[in-house]
Design an enzyme around this catalytic site. Structure first.
Site, PDB file in Angstrom:
ATOM      1  N   HIS A 291      37.291  43.963  38.116  1.00 43.05           N
ATOM      2  CA  HIS A 291      36.763  44.010  39.483  1.00 43.05           C
ATOM      3  C   HIS A 291      37.039  45.395  40.064  1.00 43.05           C
ATOM      4  O   HIS A 291      38.042  45.622  40.723  1.00 43.05           O
ATOM      5  CB  HIS A 291      37.444  42.923  40.309  1.00 43.05           C
ATOM      6  CG  HIS A 291      36.659  42.544  41.503  1.00 43.05           C
ATOM      7  ND1 HIS A 291      35.649  41.604  41.479  1.00 43.05           N
ATOM      8  CD2 HIS A 291      36.704  43.003  42.771  1.00 43.05           C
ATOM      9  CE1 HIS A 291      35.123  41.488  42.678  1.00 43.05           C
ATOM     10  NE2 HIS A 291      35.742  42.335  43.487  1.00 43.05           N
TER      11      HIS A 291
ATOM     12  N   ASP B 194      26.317  38.325  45.708  1.00 48.68           N
ATOM     13  CA  ASP B 194      26.510  39.452  46.635  1.00 48.68           C
ATOM     14  C   ASP B 194      26.043  40.748  45.969  1.00 48.68           C
ATOM     15  O   ASP B 194      25.783  40.787  44.769  1.00 48.68           O
ATOM     16  CB  ASP B 194      27.982  39.560  47.075  1.00 48.68           C
ATOM     17  CG  ASP B 194      28.934  39.504  45.887  1.00 48.68           C
ATOM     18  OD1 ASP B 194      28.574  40.010  44.811  1.00 48.68           O
ATOM     19  OD2 ASP B 194      30.028  38.937  46.039  1.00 48.68           O
TER      20      ASP B 194
ATOM     21  N   GLN C  44      42.576  43.854  44.759  1.00 47.44           N
ATOM     22  CA  GLN C  44      43.202  44.526  45.921  1.00 47.44           C
ATOM     23  C   GLN C  44      43.267  46.022  45.598  1.00 47.44           C
ATOM     24  O   GLN C  44      44.245  46.522  45.031  1.00 47.44           O
ATOM     25  CB  GLN C  44      44.603  43.937  46.159  1.00 47.44           C
ATOM     26  CG  GLN C  44      45.332  44.525  47.345  1.00 47.44           C
ATOM     27  CD  GLN C  44      44.979  43.860  48.676  1.00 47.44           C
ATOM     28  OE1 GLN C  44      44.324  42.826  48.711  1.00 47.44           O
ATOM     29  NE2 GLN C  44      45.398  44.461  49.771  1.00 47.44           N
TER      30      GLN C  44
ATOM     31  N   ASP D 253      28.369  35.403  38.038  1.00 45.91           N
ATOM     32  CA  ASP D 253      29.368  36.181  38.781  1.00 45.91           C
ATOM     33  C   ASP D 253      30.470  36.602  37.812  1.00 45.91           C
ATOM     34  O   ASP D 253      30.619  36.011  36.744  1.00 45.91           O
ATOM     35  CB  ASP D 253      29.947  35.343  39.929  1.00 45.91           C
ATOM     36  CG  ASP D 253      30.466  36.207  41.080  1.00 45.91           C
ATOM     37  OD1 ASP D 253      30.454  37.453  40.955  1.00 45.91           O
ATOM     38  OD2 ASP D 253      30.887  35.640  42.104  1.00 45.91           O
TER      39      ASP D 253
ATOM     40  N   ASP E  26      67.011  30.125  33.333  1.00 46.72           N
ATOM     41  CA  ASP E  26      66.901  30.823  34.630  1.00 46.72           C
ATOM     42  C   ASP E  26      65.542  31.496  34.821  1.00 46.72           C
ATOM     43  O   ASP E  26      65.309  32.175  35.823  1.00 46.72           O
ATOM     44  CB  ASP E  26      68.025  31.854  34.772  1.00 46.72           C
ATOM     45  CG  ASP E  26      68.018  32.872  33.630  1.00 46.72           C
ATOM     46  OD1 ASP E  26      66.959  33.033  32.978  1.00 46.72           O
ATOM     47  OD2 ASP E  26      69.057  33.499  33.381  1.00 46.72           O
ATOM     48  N   GLY E  27      64.632  31.350  33.853  1.00 50.55           N
ATOM     49  CA  GLY E  27      63.281  31.877  34.026  1.00 50.55           C
ATOM     50  C   GLY E  27      63.036  33.215  33.359  1.00 50.55           C
ATOM     51  O   GLY E  27      61.894  33.669  33.265  1.00 50.55           O
TER      52      GLY E  27
ATOM     53  N   SER F 211      37.016  31.850  41.396  1.00 45.61           N
ATOM     54  CA  SER F 211      38.426  31.643  41.718  1.00 45.61           C
ATOM     55  C   SER F 211      38.595  30.315  42.476  1.00 45.61           C
ATOM     56  O   SER F 211      38.897  29.291  41.877  1.00 45.61           O
ATOM     57  CB  SER F 211      38.922  32.844  42.519  1.00 45.61           C
ATOM     58  OG  SER F 211      40.250  32.685  42.857  1.00 45.61           O
TER      59      SER F 211
ATOM     60  N   LYS G 244      26.760  38.294  50.906  1.00 43.54           N
ATOM     61  CA  LYS G 244      27.906  37.408  51.162  1.00 43.54           C
ATOM     62  C   LYS G 244      28.823  38.034  52.196  1.00 43.54           C
ATOM     63  O   LYS G 244      29.059  39.236  52.179  1.00 43.54           O
ATOM     64  CB  LYS G 244      28.673  37.197  49.854  1.00 43.54           C
ATOM     65  CG  LYS G 244      29.902  36.304  49.992  1.00 43.54           C
ATOM     66  CD  LYS G 244      30.472  35.894  48.628  1.00 43.54           C
ATOM     67  CE  LYS G 244      31.498  36.853  48.125  1.00 43.54           C
ATOM     68  NZ  LYS G 244      32.108  36.432  46.853  1.00 43.54           N
TER      69      LYS G 244
HETATM   70  C1  R5P Z   1      34.031  38.718  44.580  1.00 42.66           C
HETATM   71  O1  R5P Z   1      33.619  39.782  44.914  1.00 42.66           O
HETATM   72  C2  R5P Z   1      33.902  38.210  43.181  1.00 42.66           C
HETATM   73  O2  R5P Z   1      32.850  38.804  42.495  1.00 42.66           O
HETATM   74  C3  R5P Z   1      33.724  36.717  43.193  1.00 42.66           C
HETATM   75  O3  R5P Z   1      32.504  36.398  43.839  1.00 42.66           O
HETATM   76  C4  R5P Z   1      34.862  36.050  43.902  1.00 42.66           C
HETATM   77  O4  R5P Z   1      36.086  36.509  43.402  1.00 42.66           O
HETATM   78  C5  R5P Z   1      34.788  34.566  43.760  1.00 42.66           C
HETATM   79  O5  R5P Z   1      35.836  33.994  44.458  1.00 42.66           O
HETATM   80  P1  R5P Z   1      35.791  32.488  44.922  1.00 42.66           P
HETATM   81  O6  R5P Z   1      35.490  31.645  43.728  1.00 42.66           O
HETATM   82  O7  R5P Z   1      37.187  32.242  45.450  1.00 42.66           O
HETATM   83  O8  R5P Z   1      34.772  32.366  45.992  1.00 42.66           O
END
Ligand code: R5P
Length: 302
Positions: free
Chosen positions: A131, A175, A99, A225, A43-44, A229, A198
């Site tokens: 982050h 960024d 978040q 970076d 069931d996980g 993601s 960015k």
């Molecule tokens: C954002 O502020 C992080 O430092 C990365 O630049 C970000 O999470 C990268 O996400 P993705 O690969 O989806 O553009």
């Protein structure tokens, strides 16, 4: 950032998927390493069994793909903590940190929720490049408990040097938020750096503007970076740098959260190679952090 030093661990406890990294950390510290056994019911739900206890254990697990891992981590901590004088969580990738406020009405602030869920289960915390761009320190995430945010920058810089970086190399961040890691990587690699601007409109929709005063033509570039993601940020920046005449574009990230198709898209956008630290187990791993993490926990033996 906190300068807290957790007490020297006497054992490392890892989970199946991260045992190579957990064993590497244990070997660097010269302590025992145990695997936490997990059985998943049909069931996980998860049955967690910790094979030993110790006085100063480290529970090691990276929290990419985090939902089930978080529950299992809390279950394992519930066994280790009563027998321990001090239990440290080493989560090289700490999930849900992005978040850090409700950007839209009704959104949960996951950084606060996850920090408050983990705080009572551990005595101290260690992670890598979390982050935390608007939160003053990692301690604040864990309700004031001692927490250490290591930077992978010295290891990324050393990797670039070992790969032949010269003073001509330009370390490039996508960024303003990337400036601290980018500057530290450049210092470790012995070269210069620049950061772009960015604007993100959606998960895979970003616009990047290169700094006008920076000359890229004919120069090798290393994009750095904290997280990759979707890969959209790297693809956009790599494309701009290729069009601006960079002679070679390498990409280094601390945490590789992307899947295979994104790797191919980044290469197609102009990257020569994409490498990452082993905070998240991933085919792009090229920069092991065991010794770096061990160095923050006690004397390193190998
Ligand atoms: C954002 O502020 C992080 O430092 C990365 O630049 C970000 O999470 C990268 O996400 P993705 O690969 O989806 O553009």
């Amino acid at each position: 950032m906190s300068t807290f030093t957790p007490p020297r661990p006497d054992a490392i406890f890892g989970f199946a998927e991260c045992m190579p990294q957990a064993r590497g950390l244990a070997a660097a510290l010269g302590v025992a390493c145990h695997e936490v056994a997990v059985r998943r019911f049909p069931d996980g739900e998860s049955l967690v069994r910790v094979p030993a206890v110790s006085e100063r254990p480290v529970l090691y697990r990276s929290l990419n793909d985090p939902n089930t891992k978080l529950i299992e981590l809390l279950l394992a901590a519930s066994v280790l903590r009563p027998a321990a004088a001090h239990l440290t969580l080493v989560a090289p990738y700490l999930a849900y940190m992005r978040q850090d406020k409700a950007f839209n009405p009704g959104e949960a602030v996951s950084q606060t929720v996850i920090g408050r869920a983990l705080a009572p289960a551990f005595d101290s915390f260690l992670t890598v490049d979390p982050h935390l761009h608007r939160t003053p320190s990692l301690d604040a995430v864990f309700m004031g408990k001692p927490a250490l945010a290591l930077s992978a920058a010295p290891c990324i810089g050393a990797y670039l040097r070992a790969e032949g970086a010269t003073a001509d190399l330009l370390v490039f961040g996508p960024d303003e938020e990337s400036e601290p890691i980018v500057a530290a990587v450049a210092a470790a690699a012995g070269c210069g750096f620049a950061v772009a601007r960015k604007q993100r409109r959606g998960d895979r929709d970003v616009t990047i503007t290169l700094p006008p005063q920076v000359t890229v033509v004919g120069r090798p570039v290393a994009i750095v970076d904290d997280v990759i993601s979707s890969g959209a940020t790297i693809c956009t920046l790599a494309g701009l740098l290729r069009d601006a005449g960079a002679s070679a574009i390498d990409v280094c990230a601390t945490h590789a959260l992307f899947h295979e198709p994104a790797a191919n898209t980044m290469l197609a956008a102009g990257a020569r190679r994409v490498v990452s630290c082993d905070t998240v187990i991933h085919p792009s791993n090229a920069i092991p952090l065991a010794r770096h993490i061990a160095g923050a926990l006690g004397p390193v033996f190998i």
